[in-house]
Scaffold this active site. Structure first.
Site, mmCIF file in Angstrom:
data_model
loop_
_atom_site.group_PDB
_atom_site.id
_atom_site.type_symbol
_atom_site.label_atom_id
_atom_site.label_comp_id
_atom_site.label_asym_id
_atom_site.label_seq_id
_atom_site.Cartn_x
_atom_site.Cartn_y
_atom_site.Cartn_z
ATOM 1 N N TYR A 57 0.858 -1.189 0.000
ATOM 2 C CA TYR A 57 0.000 0.000 0.000
ATOM 3 C C TYR A 57 0.891 1.235 0.000
ATOM 4 O O TYR A 57 1.845 1.300 0.776
ATOM 5 C CB TYR A 57 -0.900 0.030 1.236
ATOM 6 C CG TYR A 57 -2.344 -0.157 0.867
ATOM 7 C CD1 TYR A 57 -3.015 0.833 0.165
ATOM 8 C CD2 TYR A 57 -3.026 -1.321 1.172
ATOM 9 C CE1 TYR A 57 -4.330 0.657 -0.224
ATOM 10 C CE2 TYR A 57 -4.339 -1.503 0.796
ATOM 11 C CZ TYR A 57 -4.998 -0.506 0.102
ATOM 12 O OH TYR A 57 -6.287 -0.677 -0.289
ATOM 13 N N GLU A 59 -0.400 4.848 -0.472
ATOM 14 C CA GLU A 59 -1.214 6.050 -0.730
ATOM 15 C C GLU A 59 -0.340 7.302 -0.653
ATOM 16 O O GLU A 59 0.395 7.488 0.309
ATOM 17 C CB GLU A 59 -2.339 6.140 0.299
ATOM 18 C CG GLU A 59 -3.433 5.124 0.031
ATOM 19 C CD GLU A 59 -4.532 5.155 1.071
ATOM 20 O OE1 GLU A 59 -4.434 5.944 2.017
ATOM 21 O OE2 GLU A 59 -5.473 4.371 0.921
ATOM 22 N N ASP A 236 -6.953 13.111 -25.368
ATOM 23 C CA ASP A 236 -7.124 11.739 -24.868
ATOM 24 C C ASP A 236 -6.574 10.802 -25.942
ATOM 25 O O ASP A 236 -7.247 10.517 -26.936
ATOM 26 C CB ASP A 236 -8.604 11.475 -24.606
ATOM 27 C CG ASP A 236 -8.853 10.043 -24.129
ATOM 28 O OD1 ASP A 236 -7.916 9.217 -24.197
ATOM 29 O OD2 ASP A 236 -9.980 9.751 -23.707
ATOM 30 N N THR A 262 -4.330 5.433 -21.862
ATOM 31 C CA THR A 262 -4.266 4.135 -21.189
ATOM 32 C C THR A 262 -2.954 3.466 -21.594
ATOM 33 O O THR A 262 -2.356 3.798 -22.617
ATOM 34 C CB THR A 262 -5.449 3.241 -21.572
ATOM 35 O OG1 THR A 262 -5.577 3.243 -22.979
ATOM 36 C CG2 THR A 262 -6.728 3.705 -20.936
ATOM 37 N N LYS A 265 -3.176 -0.357 -24.457
ATOM 38 C CA LYS A 265 -3.621 -0.461 -25.853
ATOM 39 C C LYS A 265 -2.372 -0.473 -26.729
ATOM 40 O O LYS A 265 -1.601 -1.426 -26.656
ATOM 41 C CB LYS A 265 -4.600 0.670 -26.171
ATOM 42 C CG LYS A 265 -5.878 0.582 -25.326
ATOM 43 C CD LYS A 265 -6.942 1.561 -25.736
ATOM 44 C CE LYS A 265 -8.208 1.384 -24.935
ATOM 45 N NZ LYS A 265 -8.352 2.324 -23.828
ATOM 46 N N ARG A 271 -2.746 -2.768 -17.551
ATOM 47 C CA ARG A 271 -4.017 -2.033 -17.595
ATOM 48 C C ARG A 271 -3.923 -0.890 -16.599
ATOM 49 O O ARG A 271 -3.853 -1.107 -15.387
ATOM 50 C CB ARG A 271 -5.173 -2.949 -17.236
ATOM 51 C CG ARG A 271 -5.402 -4.045 -18.239
ATOM 52 C CD ARG A 271 -6.721 -4.698 -18.023
ATOM 53 N NE ARG A 271 -7.771 -3.867 -18.561
ATOM 54 C CZ ARG A 271 -8.284 -4.003 -19.777
ATOM 55 N NH1 ARG A 271 -7.848 -4.949 -20.576
ATOM 56 N NH2 ARG A 271 -9.239 -3.210 -20.202
HETATM 57 N N1 DSN Z 1 -13.287 0.270 -24.319
HETATM 58 C C1 DSN Z 1 -12.139 0.850 -24.960
HETATM 59 C C2 DSN Z 1 -12.175 0.663 -26.428
HETATM 60 O O1 DSN Z 1 -12.350 -0.460 -26.843
HETATM 61 O O2 DSN Z 1 -12.035 1.606 -27.200
HETATM 62 C C3 DSN Z 1 -11.933 2.256 -24.605
HETATM 63 O O3 DSN Z 1 -11.922 2.419 -23.238
#
Ligand code: DSN
Length: 589
Positions: A57, A59, A236, A262, A265, A271
């Site tokens: 932990y 924080e 984004d 994110t 991807k 993640r």
């Molecule tokens: N759910 C994702 C996507 O497939 O684009 C985005 O968060």
């Protein structure tokens, strides 16, 4: 010594979970995954994620003095530990001396990867704690805008994201959301329209960056529009961060006030999510909004994975991979167009391609829709997702498919392979005869395709799968890797096919055109093919959980595939009555 530490491998401690993981791994390697938001995370990253950093932990944030240090300084253990012992740190828990270093390392590497020309990593402020992209974006709303302020984002149906103010997401509840849309004719962003909308609506924040719009936005134009109304610009780049890191997509850091992405991807990491700003005051607000605003303790194991991911992102291989991802997406788009299919938004310069299913097939006025098309491609071995496109009225009834090239590119497939994928998609989906199935409230859209086309598609995708790289071999035996696989049929006089399950009798009633209740063991029957033409002679025997069909051995593979396909429900059995109900599912062994 007696203790309660659980030792042993997963296979020893919980073979069922170990087995399930092997099945999932086999699925991932035995199909072509073309979900645009997914990638195959390297084993080294997964190893860091599975490390003992999981146990901690922490924080709070690393000591401010760690900001701006180079890697060698962060990893100078003697100095860092001496500093820690004397000064402590900002976190609530002790025992975080190595957490501080791993988080500072991830932040530094991120700053180096996304540092634009003319800036230095010390000027880049990175938060690596947000647990997901939606959480990161929600924290940014908290940091940048007030309840009731106007936020301008791309319409979800045109390619925006849930966290861009969708009414079903918390980001759509507290601010006034105004959507820009793509131009109706070109299906492209129209900066004049966006500018005019901004003048009328006076947003406090504008979001650029998309989940299903396949062209890179012009961040400079967006910044100029934001400046013209005094709005913050949030870039984004959840989908495209890996491409931005590699210079294949514009890097908004230093242009936008805040950038979010994110890490799982095109970044190919754990993640999680990252928020970057070059404004130290905004950085403080963002840090507070993430913790304690949105979350408690950060997931330090994921942050360890991110540190590895950012190291990989600096390599020439990563750059080459991202370049190939973009080339592959263009090749896929061109291949679909060459087959006469309509690529939405006219093409791509990212990793993503959208295919309008309505344009592919219609039957009795019923169009092919995204959901059923994605199911059919999954049966064939291509995994993608249904997606809305401009013109769709309902997020629950999308008329398109979204494909992404990251994962197949990671596995070594190139432009010619994308052309092959496009050809196979066209081959199968063009044979579709869509139909509707009544539901309590309205109808669902389904479709059936030609069996021979589907099986040819299965074989051609299998050939690509065989060519694609795998990170390790899985034991083949016992895994139903490919749903229509018929290996295991050995040379024999007769091939035995078992049809099992609660629906077996009803299924065979249609497929054999005879009531199996009336038949005795050893009865001679005929398996019916398309339009009920005889396909194969068989003898029927009852077995404990269904029926066995003994057929000539050389015909067994094809009959097995046919029966499986009929059970699945997406091949045409009766041209005059495409939606004829065939009871099922059954298990065909
Ligand atoms: N759910 C994702 C996507 O497939 O684009 C985005 O968060």
């Amino acid at each position: 010594m007696d203790d309660f530490l659980v030792r042993g491998t997963l296979a020893e401690v919980d073979p069922d979970v170990a087995e399930l993981i092997r099945h999932e791994h086999a699925r991932q390697l035995d199909k072509l995954i073309m979900i645009a938001s997914e990638s195959y995370v390297p084993a080294a990253v997964r190893e860091a994620e599975g490390s003992v950093f999981q146990n901690i932990y922490a924080e709070g944030y690393p000591h401010a003095d760690l900001h701006g240090l180079a890697e060698e300084q962060i990893l100078d253990y003697a100095s860092q530990l001496a500093f820690y012992r004397r000064n402590g740190d900002r976190r609530y828990y002790k025992g975080v001396e190595y957490c501080n270093l791993i988080e500072a390392l991830a932040q530094r590497r991120a700053a180096e990867v996304f540092c634009p020309p003319g800036m230095s990593p010390e000027q880049i402020f990175v938060n690596v704690q947000a647990l997901s992209g939606a959480v990161a974006n929600t924290a940014i709303y908290e940091a940048l805008v007030q309840p009731g302020d106007t936020v301008m984002t791309l319409d979800l149906l045109h390619g925006g994201h849930l966290s861009h103010g969708s009414p079903v997401n918390v980001t759509g509840h507290r601010q006034r959301i105004v959507h820009y849309r793509v131009n109706e004719e070109t299906e492209l962003l129209d900066y004049e329209e966006i500018y005019e909308l901004a003048q009328r609506e006076k947003p406090k924040m504008i979001i650029a960056g998309y989940t299903s719009y396949p062209w890179a936005p012009d961040f400079h134009k967006f910044r100029a529009i934001a400046d013209s109304v005094g709005a913050y610009l949030l870039a984004d780049i959840a989908h495209t961060a890996g491409m931005a890191a590699a210079g294949v997509y514009p890097n908004p850091v230093g242009i936008a006030h805040v950038t979010s992405f994110t890490t799982h991807k095109t970044m190919m990491g754990p993640r999680g999510a990252v928020i970057i700003t070059t404004d130290p005051e905004l950085a403080k607000r963002i840090d507070r909004a993430v913790f304690p605003g949105m979350q408690g303790g950060p997931h330090m194991n994921k942050i360890a994975g991110m540190a590895v991911m950012f190291k990989l992102a600096k390599t020439p291989q990563f750059k080459a991979l991202q370049q190939q991802i973009a080339k592959n997406a263009v090749a896929l788009s061109d291949g679909l167009k060459a087959n006469g299919l309509r690529v939405v938004h006219g093409g791509t310069n990212t990793h993503m391609v959208l295919l309008d299913c309505k344009s592919i097939a219609q039957h009795n006025g019923v169009p092919l829709m995204g959901n059923v098309a994605s199911r059919i491609l999954d049966l064939m071995g291509i995994v993608c997702n249904r997606n809305t496109i401009p013109g769709d009225k309902d997020a629950g009834r999308p008329s398109a498919l979204r494909f992404g090239t990251p994962w197949v590119t990671q596995r070594g497939l190139k432009e010619a392979d994308m052309r092959e994928i496009a050809d196979v998609i066209a081959l199968v989906l063009k044979t579709a005869k869509p139909h509707t199935i009544p539901t309590k409230k309205s109808v669902t859209y389904s479709a059936r395709v030609d069996f021979d086309a589907l099986m040819e598609g299965v074989a051609r995708i299998n050939a690509l799968v065989a060519k694609a790289g795998r990170d390790f071999e899985l034991p083949r035996e016992g895994y139903p890797f490919v749903w229509y696989a018929t290996n295991g049929h050995r040379a024999a006089d007769r091939g035995r096919i078992e049809v099992c399950g609660a629906q077996a009798a009803a299924f065979l009633g249609v497929v054999l055109g005879a009531d199996v209740g009336d038949l005795s063991d050893g009865a001679e029957v005929t398996v019916l093919g398309r339009n009920r033409a005889p396909l194969c002679a068989a003898t029927l025997t009852r077995i404990h959980d269904g029926y066995a069909l003994d057929v000539p051995a050389d015909q067994a593979p094809r009959v097995t595939q046919w029966l499986r396909a009929l059970s699945d429900g997406y091949v045409i059995f009766d041209d005059a009555n495409v939606d004829v109900h065939i009871p099922g599912p059954v298990v065909v062994k």
